[in-house]
Write a protein that holds these residues in place. Structure first.
Motif, mmCIF file in Angstrom:
data_model
loop_
_atom_site.group_PDB
_atom_site.id
_atom_site.type_symbol
_atom_site.label_atom_id
_atom_site.label_comp_id
_atom_site.label_asym_id
_atom_site.label_seq_id
_atom_site.Cartn_x
_atom_site.Cartn_y
_atom_site.Cartn_z
ATOM 1 N N ALA A 147 9.374 -2.013 -12.855
ATOM 2 C CA ALA A 147 9.894 -2.923 -12.125
ATOM 3 C C ALA A 147 8.257 -3.573 -10.778
ATOM 4 N N LEU A 152 11.091 -7.709 -8.694
ATOM 5 C CA LEU A 152 11.623 -7.328 -7.796
ATOM 6 C C LEU A 152 11.970 -8.164 -6.604
ATOM 7 N N THR A 156 15.905 -9.628 -5.870
ATOM 8 C CA THR A 156 15.764 -9.551 -4.745
ATOM 9 C C THR A 156 16.786 -10.741 -4.128
ATOM 10 N N TYR A 163 17.331 -5.590 2.780
ATOM 11 C CA TYR A 163 16.611 -4.098 3.486
ATOM 12 C C TYR A 163 16.926 -3.427 4.643
ATOM 13 N N ILE A 174 18.544 -1.270 -7.040
ATOM 14 C CA ILE A 174 17.668 -0.763 -7.777
ATOM 15 C C ILE A 174 17.458 -0.698 -9.138
ATOM 16 N N ALA A 185 12.438 4.032 -7.431
ATOM 17 C CA ALA A 185 13.041 3.346 -6.729
ATOM 18 C C ALA A 185 12.763 2.554 -5.305
ATOM 19 N N LEU A 189 9.362 0.231 -3.453
ATOM 20 C CA LEU A 189 10.021 -0.540 -1.894
ATOM 21 C C LEU A 189 9.252 -0.389 -0.837
#
Length: 272
Positions: A147, A152, A156, A163, A174, A185, A189
């Motif tokens: 990822a 990412l 997104t 988020y 995710i 995941a 983030l």
């Protein structure tokens, strides 16, 4: 602080985390480009080792001991990677990426540890938190590879993800996109400053039963939770046996004996 955060390379050693990030960028530029990897990790792993002129065999079969996720070892100049197929597919993918880091250290940095002792990935390293430095590095490498920041950010935008007040549903999205485990995941983030440490702690404290319930209800990431215990691969052994039979390079009695032994092994592995 939750152990997953506390024992992550990002929290423990940001300088080394940056080095691993640069390492992943170089690796992707040579062996993956801009693709989201998911279960193609097994092909990438094989391609990487063989491009370094080393014989390679990927073994995937179910092991009743779920504490053992994967291992890597070298015998007679050939590298073997074993992944336990009695695990959810997302964990198999992450385990393969984790092992790839140990292999990278061996091939690129001339680290002799893999040759001397091999590498064994246990479930506590994968599910809870790595404590040894190289396992922390391997977990960071795996998560960044599967990822990466650029993908990412891209996804997104594609899915218009927010988020703010991130929930389990956010994490499932995710997981669905990148085929990574739940905790990985959440950590990604947090590493990319999409969620703060308070939110990360809250999400990491959610019971596994609740996570699975939401996966069942929504179907999100469900395909990556499948347990593929009927998947049995012994590298290119079957292909070699087929070629030997076709070219008549081995006596028929030997072929029949080897085929019977392989069939018996597969039967035992498939036994409930």
């Amino acid at each position: 602080m939750c152990k997953v955060l506390e024992n992550s390379l990002f929290v423990k050693d940001k300088k080394k985390y940056k080095v691993i990030t640069e390492c992943v960028t170089r690796f992707n530029s040579l062996y993956n480009k801009n693709n989201i990897i998911r279960d193609d990790i097994f092909n990438i792993l094989e391609n990487y080792v063989t491009r370094h002129d080393m014989p390679f065999s990927l073994l995937r079969y179910p092991i009743e001991d779920k504490e053992l996720c994967a291992c890597t070892f070298i015998r007679k100049g050939c590298m073997f990677v074993m992944v336990n197929s009695d695990l959810p597919l997302s964990k198999q993918i992450f385990a393969a990426a984790h092992e790839l880091y140990h292999i990278y250290c061996y091939l690129e940095e001339n680290d002799p540890v893999l040759l001397q002792t091999g590498s064994i990935l246990e479930s506590n390293v994968l599910d809870d938190a790595a404590k040894e430095v190289e396992d922390m590095e391997a977990n960071a490498f795996a998560a960044l590879l599967l990822a990466p920041k650029e993908r990412l950010e891209e996804q997104t935008d594609v899915y218009n993800l927010s988020y703010k007040d991130a929930s389990v549903q956010t994490i499932l999205r995710i997981m669905e996109i990148f085929a990574i485990p739940y905790k990985a995941a959440v950590l990604r983030l947090f590493e990319e400053d999409k969620i703060d440490i308070k939110t990360a702690r809250r999400l990491l404290q959610v019971d596994e039963s609740e996570i699975n319930k939401q996966i069942d209800l929504t179907g999100k990431a469900a395909r990556w939770q499948a347990v593929t215990k009927n998947l049995i691969r012994f590298g290119n052994l079957s292909e070699q046996m087929y070629d030997a039979e076709r070219m008549e390079s081995v006596r028929q009695e030997r072929l029949e004996s080897d085929t019977a032994r392989l069939s018996e092994l597969i039967r035992r592995l498939n036994k409930p």
